[in-house]
Design a protein around this motif. Structure first.
Motif, PDB file in Angstrom:
ATOM      1  N   UNK A 129      24.504  24.178   0.082  1.00 31.11           N
ATOM      2  CA  UNK A 129      23.805  24.414   1.333  1.00 31.11           C
ATOM      3  C   UNK A 129      24.536  25.463   2.150  1.00 31.11           C
ATOM      4  N   UNK A 130      23.786  26.393   2.700  1.00 34.02           N
ATOM      5  CA  UNK A 130      24.401  27.409   3.544  1.00 34.02           C
ATOM      6  C   UNK A 130      24.501  26.944   4.990  1.00 34.02           C
ATOM      7  N   UNK A 131      23.807  25.857   5.328  1.00 37.77           N
ATOM      8  CA  UNK A 131      23.945  25.240   6.649  1.00 37.77           C
ATOM      9  C   UNK A 131      24.434  23.811   6.447  1.00 37.77           C
ATOM     10  N   UNK A 132      25.589  23.512   7.007  1.00 40.10           N
ATOM     11  CA  UNK A 132      26.197  22.192   6.860  1.00 40.10           C
ATOM     12  C   UNK A 132      26.080  21.465   8.191  1.00 40.10           C
ATOM     13  N   UNK A 133      25.529  20.246   8.167  1.00 38.75           N
ATOM     14  CA  UNK A 133      25.386  19.455   9.381  1.00 38.75           C
ATOM     15  C   UNK A 133      26.136  18.140   9.225  1.00 38.75           C
ATOM     16  N   UNK A 134      27.026  17.870  10.161  1.00 36.31           N
ATOM     17  CA  UNK A 134      27.802  16.630  10.189  1.00 36.31           C
ATOM     18  C   UNK A 134      27.735  16.090  11.608  1.00 36.31           C
ATOM     19  N   UNK A 135      26.945  15.055  11.820  1.00 39.15           N
ATOM     20  CA  UNK A 135      26.739  14.548  13.168  1.00 39.15           C
ATOM     21  C   UNK A 135      26.132  15.617  14.054  1.00 39.15           C
ATOM     22  N   UNK A 136      26.768  15.864  15.198  1.00 40.00           N
ATOM     23  CA  UNK A 136      26.285  16.899  16.122  1.00 40.00           C
ATOM     24  C   UNK A 136      26.873  18.276  15.809  1.00 40.00           C
ATOM     25  N   UNK A 137      27.614  18.368  14.703  1.00 41.17           N
ATOM     26  CA  UNK A 137      28.245  19.621  14.309  1.00 41.17           C
ATOM     27  C   UNK A 137      27.375  20.339  13.274  1.00 41.17           C
ATOM     28  N   UNK A 138      27.066  21.592  13.535  1.00 40.10           N
ATOM     29  CA  UNK A 138      26.240  22.392  12.629  1.00 40.10           C
ATOM     30  C   UNK A 138      26.972  23.686  12.311  1.00 40.10           C
ATOM     31  N   UNK A 139      27.137  23.973  11.011  1.00 41.65           N
ATOM     32  CA  UNK A 139      27.867  25.161  10.561  1.00 41.65           C
ATOM     33  C   UNK A 139      26.925  26.015   9.722  1.00 41.65           C
ATOM     34  N   UNK A 140      26.642  27.219  10.196  1.00 42.69           N
ATOM     35  CA  UNK A 140      25.819  28.167   9.434  1.00 42.69           C
ATOM     36  C   UNK A 140      26.767  29.119   8.707  1.00 42.69           C
ATOM     37  N   UNK A 141      26.874  28.944   7.390  1.00 44.75           N
ATOM     38  CA  UNK A 141      27.841  29.718   6.608  1.00 44.75           C
ATOM     39  C   UNK A 141      27.391  31.157   6.388  1.00 44.75           C
ATOM     40  N   UNK A 142      26.105  31.436   6.520  1.00 45.41           N
ATOM     41  CA  UNK A 142      25.615  32.799   6.355  1.00 45.41           C
ATOM     42  C   UNK A 142      25.905  33.640   7.595  1.00 45.41           C
ATOM     43  N   UNK A 143      25.585  33.087   8.760  1.00 47.82           N
ATOM     44  CA  UNK A 143      25.788  33.830  10.009  1.00 47.82           C
ATOM     45  C   UNK A 143      27.154  33.557  10.621  1.00 47.82           C
ATOM     46  N   UNK A 144      27.896  32.587  10.043  1.00 43.80           N
ATOM     47  CA  UNK A 144      29.223  32.203  10.528  1.00 43.80           C
ATOM     48  C   UNK A 144      29.164  31.730  11.979  1.00 43.80           C
ATOM     49  N   UNK A 145      28.095  30.981  12.291  1.00 45.08           N
ATOM     50  CA  UNK A 145      27.938  30.399  13.618  1.00 45.08           C
ATOM     51  C   UNK A 145      28.194  28.898  13.553  1.00 45.08           C
ATOM     52  N   UNK A 146      28.760  28.368  14.625  1.00 45.94           N
ATOM     53  CA  UNK A 146      29.036  26.932  14.716  1.00 45.94           C
ATOM     54  C   UNK A 146      28.430  26.405  16.013  1.00 45.94           C
ATOM     55  N   UNK A 147      27.738  25.268  15.899  1.00 50.27           N
ATOM     56  CA  UNK A 147      27.111  24.650  17.061  1.00 50.27           C
ATOM     57  C   UNK A 147      27.566  23.199  17.185  1.00 50.27           C
ATOM     58  N   UNK A 148      27.844  22.772  18.414  1.00 47.34           N
ATOM     59  CA  UNK A 148      28.137  21.380  18.707  1.00 47.34           C
ATOM     60  C   UNK A 148      27.123  20.923  19.748  1.00 47.34           C
ATOM     61  N   UNK A 149      26.269  19.966  19.376  1.00 38.66           N
ATOM     62  CA  UNK A 149      25.182  19.505  20.247  1.00 38.66           C
ATOM     63  C   UNK A 149      24.341  20.698  20.710  1.00 38.66           C
ATOM     64  N   UNK A 150      24.024  21.595  19.749  1.00 38.14           N
ATOM     65  CA  UNK A 150      23.196  22.777  19.986  1.00 38.14           C
ATOM     66  C   UNK A 150      23.846  23.817  20.894  1.00 38.14           C
TER      67      UNK A 150
END
Length: 226
Positions: A129-150
Motif C-alpha cells: 500500500x502506498x498509503x498507510x493508515x494507523x489509527x488517526x495517523x495517515x502516511x502517503x508514501x507517494x507524496x511523502x505527506x503525513x496527517x494526524x487527525x486530518x
C-alpha cells in the motif's frame, strides 16, 4: 516488468560498457551526463537504481546523492576513482548504499546491482500500500505527506524515513542500528544518538502527548516499534 537503472557519468565509454552488460541481464538503462540531468530524469521517470560517478561538472555525485535522498529511496551505487577511506565514507554518508572504486570489475558491478535491487524489493514488498493508515495517523508514501487527525504534519526527510520504516514493519521491533543503517544508508556507530534525537522530534510532531506516545513505542534495550 524489468527494472530501470540510471547511469550518471560524464564518460560515455563507461556508460556504454555498463549499459551493454545491464541490458544483457534484462534491465532497462537510462543515461545522464551529470547530476543536473539526472535530477531532471528522476522528475519524469521511475528509476529503480542509480549508478553515479562522483567527479562531474555542475552537480557532482555527492551532491546528487544528497538531492536524491530528499525525495527518493531507490538504491544508489557510487563509482569513483577516489579510493581513500575518507572518500568512501563521504559517499556512503551522502546516502549511497554501495561504493565501488575505478577501475572496477563489470561483473562485480552487475552482481552488486542485483544484490541492491533484491534488498530494495524485500523492503518495499513488506507493504504494497502506498498509503498507510494507523489509527488517526495517515502516511502517503507517494507524496511523502503525513496527517494526524486530518492535520498535515511537516517532517524532515529522515523523520519521514524512520516513520515509513516503522509503519511498514508495524508490530515488529526495529533496532536502532537497523533504523540508522536503513534510513541513513551507512554503518551505525554504537555511541551515535542520532536515531534517538530524530525519534524525539518525530514524537513531538505526531503524538498528542510525546511523553506517553501512542504510535512510536520504545522497547527498552532493543529499539522502537509502531
Amino acid at each position: 516488468m524489468s527494472e530501470t537503472i540510471l547511469i550518471v557519468d560524464d564518460e560515455k565509454e563507461i556508460r556504454d560498457i555498463i549499459e551493454i552488460y545491464l541490458k544483457n541481464e534484462g534491465y532497462k538503462v537510462i543515461h545522464a551526463n551529470d547530476g543536473i540531468e539526472a535530477l531532471n530524469i528522476l522528475k519524469e521517470t521511475t528509476v529503480d537504481l542509480v549508478i553515479t560517478d562522483i567527479m562531474m561538472k555542475g552537480l557532482d555525485g555527492i551532491s546528487l546523492c544528497n538531492e536524491i535522498r530528499k525525495n527518493y529511496y531507490m538504491p544508489i551505487i557510487i563509482l569513483s576513482a577516489k579510493d581513500e577511506e575518507k572518500d568512501k565514507l563521504l559517499g556512503l554518508s551522502s546516502g549511497a548504499e554501495d561504493y565501488i572504486t575505478k577501475p572496477f570489475s563489470i561483473m562485480e558491478l552487475v552482481a552488486r546491482v542485483k544484490s541492491q535491487l533484491r534488498r530494495y524489493k524485500r523492503y518495499n514488498n513488506k507493504n504494497d500500500d502506498r498509503v498507510i493508515e494507523i489509527g488517526d495517523l495517515k502516511i502517503n508514501c507517494d507524496t511523502r505527506q503525513v496527517f494526524v487527525k486530518d492535520r498535515e504534519v511537516t517532517l524532515t526527510s529522515k523523520e519521514f524515513g524512520i516513520l515509513e520504516l516503522l509503519a511498514r514493519n508495524r508490530g515488529i521491533v526495529m533496532s536502532i542500528p537497523k533504523i540508522y543503517e536503513t534510513v541513513w544508508g551507512e554503518e551505525f556507530f554504537k555511541a551515535d544518538n542520532t536515531v534517538m534525537v530524530h525519534i524525539t522530534n518525530l514524537r513531538q510532531k505526531i503524538e498528542e502527548d510525546p511523553k506517553r506516545p501512542v504510535y512510536i513505542k520504545t522497547v527498552w534495550g532493543v529499539g522502537y516499534k509502531i
